[in-house]
Design a protein around this motif. Structure first.
Motif, PDB file in Angstrom:
ATOM      1  N   SER A   8       0.842  -1.186   0.000  1.00 22.00           N
ATOM      2  CA  SER A   8       0.000   0.000   0.000  1.00 22.00           C
ATOM      3  C   SER A   8       0.880   1.240   0.000  1.00 22.00           C
ATOM      4  CB  SER A   8      -0.921  -0.014   1.220  1.00 22.00           C
ATOM      5  OG  SER A   8      -0.163  -0.065   2.404  1.00 22.00           O
ATOM      6  N   GLN A   9       0.243   2.401  -0.168  1.00 23.96           N
ATOM      7  CA  GLN A   9       1.009   3.629  -0.348  1.00 23.96           C
ATOM      8  C   GLN A   9       1.906   3.947   0.844  1.00 23.96           C
ATOM      9  OE1 GLN A   9      -1.843   6.640  -1.346  1.00 23.96           O
ATOM     10  NE2 GLN A   9      -2.028   5.977  -3.467  1.00 23.96           N
ATOM     11  N   ASN A  10       1.492   3.538   2.020  1.00 17.22           N
ATOM     12  CA  ASN A  10       2.330   3.831   3.191  1.00 17.22           C
ATOM     13  C   ASN A  10       3.356   2.739   3.468  1.00 17.22           C
ATOM     14  OD1 ASN A  10       0.816   1.755   4.192  1.00 17.22           O
ATOM     15  ND2 ASN A  10      -0.242   2.967   5.776  1.00 17.22           N
ATOM     16  N   GLY A  11       3.474   1.789   2.502  1.00 12.81           N
ATOM     17  CA  GLY A  11       4.474   0.743   2.638  1.00 12.81           C
ATOM     18  C   GLY A  11       4.009  -0.451   3.431  1.00 12.81           C
ATOM     19  N   GLN A  12       2.765  -0.403   3.940  1.00 10.67           N
ATOM     20  CA  GLN A  12       2.225  -1.513   4.722  1.00 10.67           C
ATOM     21  C   GLN A  12       0.936  -2.023   4.079  1.00 10.67           C
ATOM     22  OE1 GLN A  12       3.784  -2.876   7.376  1.00 10.67           O
ATOM     23  NE2 GLN A  12       5.449  -1.444   6.971  1.00 10.67           N
ATOM     24  N   VAL A  13       0.619  -3.270   4.322  1.00 15.66           N
ATOM     25  CA  VAL A  13      -0.637  -3.853   3.886  1.00 15.66           C
ATOM     26  C   VAL A  13      -1.522  -4.003   5.107  1.00 15.66           C
ATOM     27  CG1 VAL A  13      -1.744  -5.810   2.775  1.00 15.66           C
ATOM     28  CG2 VAL A  13       0.527  -5.094   2.030  1.00 15.66           C
ATOM     29  N   SER A  14      -2.688  -3.354   5.112  1.00 14.88           N
ATOM     30  CA  SER A  14      -3.575  -3.377   6.270  1.00 14.88           C
ATOM     31  C   SER A  14      -4.790  -4.251   5.993  1.00 14.88           C
ATOM     32  CB  SER A  14      -4.029  -1.953   6.604  1.00 14.88           C
ATOM     33  OG  SER A  14      -4.719  -1.383   5.505  1.00 14.88           O
ATOM     34  N   ASP A  15      -5.441  -4.706   7.081  1.00 15.59           N
ATOM     35  CA  ASP A  15      -6.664  -5.502   6.985  1.00 15.59           C
ATOM     36  C   ASP A  15      -6.491  -6.669   6.023  1.00 15.59           C
ATOM     37  OD1 ASP A  15      -7.941  -3.679   8.702  1.00 15.59           O
ATOM     38  OD2 ASP A  15      -8.391  -2.374   7.007  1.00 15.59           O
ATOM     39  N   LEU A  16      -5.387  -7.340   6.139  1.00 14.10           N
ATOM     40  CA  LEU A  16      -5.043  -8.376   5.173  1.00 14.10           C
ATOM     41  C   LEU A  16      -5.842  -9.646   5.430  1.00 14.10           C
ATOM     42  CD1 LEU A  16      -3.019  -8.656   2.799  1.00 14.10           C
ATOM     43  CD2 LEU A  16      -1.480  -9.768   4.405  1.00 14.10           C
ATOM     44  N   ARG A  17      -6.391 -10.213   4.353  1.00 10.14           N
ATOM     45  CA  ARG A  17      -7.031 -11.524   4.374  1.00 10.14           C
ATOM     46  C   ARG A  17      -6.375 -12.392   3.314  1.00 10.14           C
ATOM     47  NH1 ARG A  17     -12.972 -10.587   3.092  1.00 10.14           N
ATOM     48  NH2 ARG A  17     -12.204  -8.641   2.201  1.00 10.14           N
ATOM     49  N   LEU A  18      -6.291 -13.681   3.592  1.00  6.49           N
ATOM     50  CA  LEU A  18      -5.597 -14.585   2.683  1.00  6.49           C
ATOM     51  C   LEU A  18      -6.540 -15.662   2.155  1.00  6.49           C
ATOM     52  CD1 LEU A  18      -2.295 -15.241   4.700  1.00  6.49           C
ATOM     53  CD2 LEU A  18      -2.773 -13.388   3.070  1.00  6.49           C
ATOM     54  N   PHE A  19      -6.305 -16.047   0.911  1.00  4.95           N
ATOM     55  CA  PHE A  19      -6.960 -17.185   0.292  1.00  4.95           C
ATOM     56  C   PHE A  19      -5.856 -18.100  -0.225  1.00  4.95           C
ATOM     57  CE2 PHE A  19      -9.907 -13.728   0.236  1.00  4.95           C
ATOM     58  CZ  PHE A  19     -11.150 -14.310   0.465  1.00  4.95           C
ATOM     59  N   VAL A  20      -5.930 -19.365   0.128  1.00  6.46           N
ATOM     60  CA  VAL A  20      -4.837 -20.292  -0.165  1.00  6.46           C
ATOM     61  C   VAL A  20      -5.378 -21.475  -0.965  1.00  6.46           C
ATOM     62  CG1 VAL A  20      -3.043 -21.757   0.826  1.00  6.46           C
ATOM     63  CG2 VAL A  20      -3.711 -19.643   1.995  1.00  6.46           C
ATOM     64  N   GLY A  21      -4.770 -21.703  -2.129  1.00  3.13           N
ATOM     65  CA  GLY A  21      -5.194 -22.820  -2.960  1.00  3.13           C
ATOM     66  C   GLY A  21      -4.895 -22.552  -4.419  1.00  3.13           C
ATOM     67  N   ASN A  22      -5.817 -22.948  -5.305  1.00  4.15           N
ATOM     68  CA  ASN A  22      -5.636 -22.804  -6.745  1.00  4.15           C
ATOM     69  C   ASN A  22      -6.529 -21.697  -7.292  1.00  4.15           C
ATOM     70  OD1 ASN A  22      -3.854 -25.021  -6.764  1.00  4.15           O
ATOM     71  ND2 ASN A  22      -5.539 -26.462  -7.004  1.00  4.15           N
ATOM     72  N   PHE A  23      -5.961 -20.897  -8.176  1.00  4.05           N
ATOM     73  CA  PHE A  23      -6.669 -19.777  -8.793  1.00  4.05           C
ATOM     74  C   PHE A  23      -6.588 -19.917 -10.311  1.00  4.05           C
ATOM     75  CE2 PHE A  23      -5.217 -18.566  -4.658  1.00  4.05           C
ATOM     76  CZ  PHE A  23      -6.276 -17.847  -4.109  1.00  4.05           C
ATOM     77  N   VAL A  24      -7.679 -19.576 -10.975  1.00  2.01           N
ATOM     78  CA  VAL A  24      -7.745 -19.701 -12.433  1.00  2.01           C
ATOM     79  C   VAL A  24      -8.288 -18.397 -12.994  1.00  2.01           C
ATOM     80  CG1 VAL A  24      -8.691 -21.019 -14.355  1.00  2.01           C
ATOM     81  CG2 VAL A  24      -8.228 -22.161 -12.166  1.00  2.01           C
TER      82      VAL A  24
ATOM     83  N   ILE B   8      -1.229 -12.650  11.050  1.00  4.16           N
ATOM     84  CA  ILE B   8      -2.501 -13.165  10.545  1.00  4.16           C
ATOM     85  C   ILE B   8      -2.825 -14.499  11.208  1.00  4.16           C
ATOM     86  CG2 ILE B   8      -3.714 -13.991   8.484  1.00  4.16           C
ATOM     87  CD1 ILE B   8      -1.958 -12.058   6.871  1.00  4.16           C
ATOM     88  N   SER B   9      -4.034 -14.601  11.750  1.00  6.64           N
ATOM     89  CA  SER B   9      -4.492 -15.861  12.328  1.00  6.64           C
ATOM     90  C   SER B   9      -5.295 -16.626  11.287  1.00  6.64           C
ATOM     91  CB  SER B   9      -5.364 -15.594  13.558  1.00  6.64           C
ATOM     92  OG  SER B   9      -6.596 -14.990  13.165  1.00  6.64           O
ATOM     93  N   ASP B  10      -5.567 -17.888  11.577  1.00  2.00           N
ATOM     94  CA  ASP B  10      -6.314 -18.712  10.630  1.00  2.00           C
ATOM     95  C   ASP B  10      -7.738 -18.210  10.415  1.00  2.00           C
ATOM     96  OD1 ASP B  10      -4.298 -20.372   9.906  1.00  2.00           O
ATOM     97  OD2 ASP B  10      -4.887 -22.052  11.188  1.00  2.00           O
ATOM     98  N   GLU B  11      -8.244 -17.381  11.308  1.00  2.00           N
ATOM     99  CA  GLU B  11      -9.567 -16.802  11.115  1.00  2.00           C
ATOM    100  C   GLU B  11      -9.617 -15.911   9.885  1.00  2.00           C
ATOM    101  OE1 GLU B  11     -10.598 -14.749  14.640  1.00  2.00           O
ATOM    102  OE2 GLU B  11     -10.908 -16.568  15.836  1.00  2.00           O
ATOM    103  N   ASP B  12      -8.469 -15.392   9.487  1.00  2.00           N
ATOM    104  CA  ASP B  12      -8.396 -14.509   8.323  1.00  2.00           C
ATOM    105  C   ASP B  12      -7.843 -15.222   7.092  1.00  2.00           C
ATOM    106  OD1 ASP B  12      -9.370 -12.190   9.628  1.00  2.00           O
ATOM    107  OD2 ASP B  12      -7.415 -11.948  10.599  1.00  2.00           O
ATOM    108  N   VAL B  13      -7.872 -16.550   7.116  1.00  2.00           N
ATOM    109  CA  VAL B  13      -7.364 -17.333   5.993  1.00  2.00           C
ATOM    110  C   VAL B  13      -8.447 -18.292   5.506  1.00  2.00           C
ATOM    111  CG1 VAL B  13      -5.570 -18.898   5.157  1.00  2.00           C
ATOM    112  CG2 VAL B  13      -5.037 -17.237   6.972  1.00  2.00           C
ATOM    113  N   THR B  14      -8.697 -18.295   4.212  1.00  2.00           N
ATOM    114  CA  THR B  14      -9.583 -19.269   3.592  1.00  2.00           C
ATOM    115  C   THR B  14      -8.725 -20.320   2.905  1.00  2.00           C
ATOM    116  OG1 THR B  14     -11.373 -17.673   3.232  1.00  2.00           O
ATOM    117  CG2 THR B  14     -11.381 -19.640   1.846  1.00  2.00           C
ATOM    118  N   TYR B  15      -8.776 -21.538   3.397  1.00  2.00           N
ATOM    119  CA  TYR B  15      -8.005 -22.634   2.821  1.00  2.00           C
ATOM    120  C   TYR B  15      -8.920 -23.448   1.897  1.00  2.00           C
ATOM    121  CZ  TYR B  15      -4.558 -21.776   6.524  1.00  2.00           C
ATOM    122  OH  TYR B  15      -3.631 -21.207   7.374  1.00  2.00           O
ATOM    123  N   MET B  16      -8.490 -23.615   0.660  1.00  2.00           N
ATOM    124  CA  MET B  16      -9.247 -24.429  -0.286  1.00  2.00           C
ATOM    125  C   MET B  16      -8.774 -25.873  -0.224  1.00  2.00           C
ATOM    126  SD  MET B  16      -9.400 -21.916  -3.614  1.00  2.00           S
ATOM    127  CE  MET B  16      -8.255 -20.593  -3.208  1.00  2.00           C
TER     128      MET B  16
END
Length: 466
Positions: free
Chosen positions: A17-33, A74-82
């Protein structure tokens, strides 16, 4: 952490992000098409996609997952695992749909276009004069599209200003991305279903544009909507073009859908060189113009579309259902014209872009059967039309259409082995196998979650529990 910076490249990953940090980050883990301009089917396996608020911040290999989680707390609550049967695709984009025609879906397809409009469609749309009916119908329309994975829709409403405002309200409330248009038509339609004057048409269209802008939603936009040239005078087309220019709006209409329509346009606009020329001379064609169908275009018309930047919404189910013709999409694409997909409900009997994908493939195959020199559209190219191609047609490919870093997160979580899945999958299926099975055999039962601009707007599991 040394995340790759975004550089706008087709497969580039990572940005700060513009201030050099990524805020409110959420993750999705798996395959993307997804698709890019150069590759219709890009498979990103074992990948971590990070979003902050609405935007895609980075794509990284799964080997960096622990490092990413530790760096940002980041905790697992903010991660979507496929799981192995799941993958994500960009949100589907319907570039042409008639919201008030939903009561006719799957019905009344026994007439060609012009007779169909008079006999069935205009009476159905006229019911939207009742605001209570609009409040009952339109939530069902938007819910159906979201469950089908349509994250963005170009809506033709009716000519009624109050009901069209209601549609805009509901699109905003449901969290869908939508371009909503009050239909304009002043002639060659029943007395009970037409605008009363040019002045009324311009006044109500401007009021609607200002109303949508007052919603202050980045997802809901007004789109100027002359129904099609035969129902509009030259003066009305020119006035609507000026209105769109004044307010920097999108424009949508119909173009070259049937052969009888072409002859009628020539009779109504004898000064024109072609159907496309009517819109061109009235200054309705531009990079933010969406024209539905474009089946019977000549070379000069295709050149005009290319030069003006106007796009075509290919609606193959409708084209076959009311026997309008077979659109040669390959010809349009090879000529540099932007093409996306539309359902054209209720001329098309399905509100799912998955259905449009299948009909587009079959239409292309049919053209190849009729002409051995025709190069058919493979499934991968049609997938691009449903996502990135649609984004290009509505001039939003800088924001949506694929998983490029910096774009907004419009996405579908697909599961080919969902409960009640219509897909017969095999244990040894590859990711590409699963993609093909979903595109050709899947339906809303396989669409587990729908995200628009980073917000989850549909959750199939949650619906099943209610």
């Amino acid at each position: 952490m040394d995340l790759h910076k975004a550089n706008g490249a087709e497969n580039g990953v990572g940005r700060e992000s513009q201030n050099g940090q990524v805020s409110d980050l959420r993750l999705f883990v798996g395959n993307f098409v997804h698709s890019t301009k150069s590759d219709p089917l890009v498979m990103l396996t074992d990948t971590v996609l990070g979003i902050s608020s609405v935007n895609i911040e980075f794509l990284e290999p799964i080997e960096k997952l622990d490092q990413i989680k530790a760096t940002y707390g980041i905790s697992d609550e903010d991660v979507t695992y496929m799981n192995d049967s799941q993958f994500m695709i960009p949100g589907l984009i319907d570039t042409h749909i008639h919201a008030p025609q939903f009561p006719n879906n799957g019905l009344k397809l026994n007439l060609p276009l012009l007779e169909w409009l008079q006999g069935y469609t205009f009476p159905t749309e006229a019911k939207l004069s009742d605001e209570s009916y609009a409040r009952q119908l339109y939530p069902r329309v938007v819910d159906r599209l979201l469950s089908n994975g349509t994250t963005t829709a170009c809506y033709f409403a009716s000519l009624h200003l109050p009901a069209t405002k209601i549609l805009a309200d509901i699109v905003k409330e449901k969290g869908q991305r939508g371009l909503v248009g009050k239909v304009s038509m002043i002639r060659n339609s029943p007395d009970y279903y037409r605008e009363r004057s040019l002045e009324e048409s311009v006044k109500e269209n401007e009021e609607f544009i200002l109303y949508v802008r007052s919603l202050n939603s980045p997802l809901v936009l007004p789109i100027v909507t002359p129904r099609f040239a035969p129902t509009c005078s030259q003066e009305q087309l020119e006035a609507l073009a000026q209105l769109a220019k004044n307010h920097q709006c999108h424009i949508q209409s119909h173009l070259s859908e049937t052969r009888p329509e072409l002859a009628w346009v020539k009779e109504l606009f004898p000064w024109s060189e072609s159907y496309t020329d009517v819109y061109h001379k009235c200054e309705l064609l531009g990079p933010k113009t969406v024209m539905a169908h474009g089946i019977w275009l000549d070379e000069a018309e295709i050149k005009t579309l290319k030069e003006t930047g106007a796009g075509i919404s290919h609606c193959p189910n409708s084209n076959m259902s009311i026997r309008s013709g077979l659109c040669n999409v390959r010809r349009l694409i090879d000529s540099g014209v932007k093409v996306g997909l539309g359902t054209d409900c209720s001329g098309g009997y399905s509100s799912s872009i998955l259905d449009s994908i299948r009909h587009a493939v079959q239409t292309s195959n049919t053209l190849t059967i009729l002409d051995g020199d025709h190069k058919h559209l493979p499934l991968s190219e049609v997938f691009r039309l449903a996502t990135l191609g649609g984004a290009e047609v509505i001039a939003m490919d800088d924001k949506i259409g694929n998983f490029e870093v910096g774009k907004e997160f419009d996405a579908l979580l697909i599961d080919v082995r969902a409960v009640d899945s219509p897909i017969d999958s095999e244990e040894n299926d590859t990711l590409e196998d699963r993609i093909q099975r979903f595109l050709l055999n899947g339906d809303d039962r396989n669409i587990m979650e729908v995200y628009v601009s980073g917000r989850k707007v549909h959750n199939r599991n949650a619906k099943r529990k209610t």
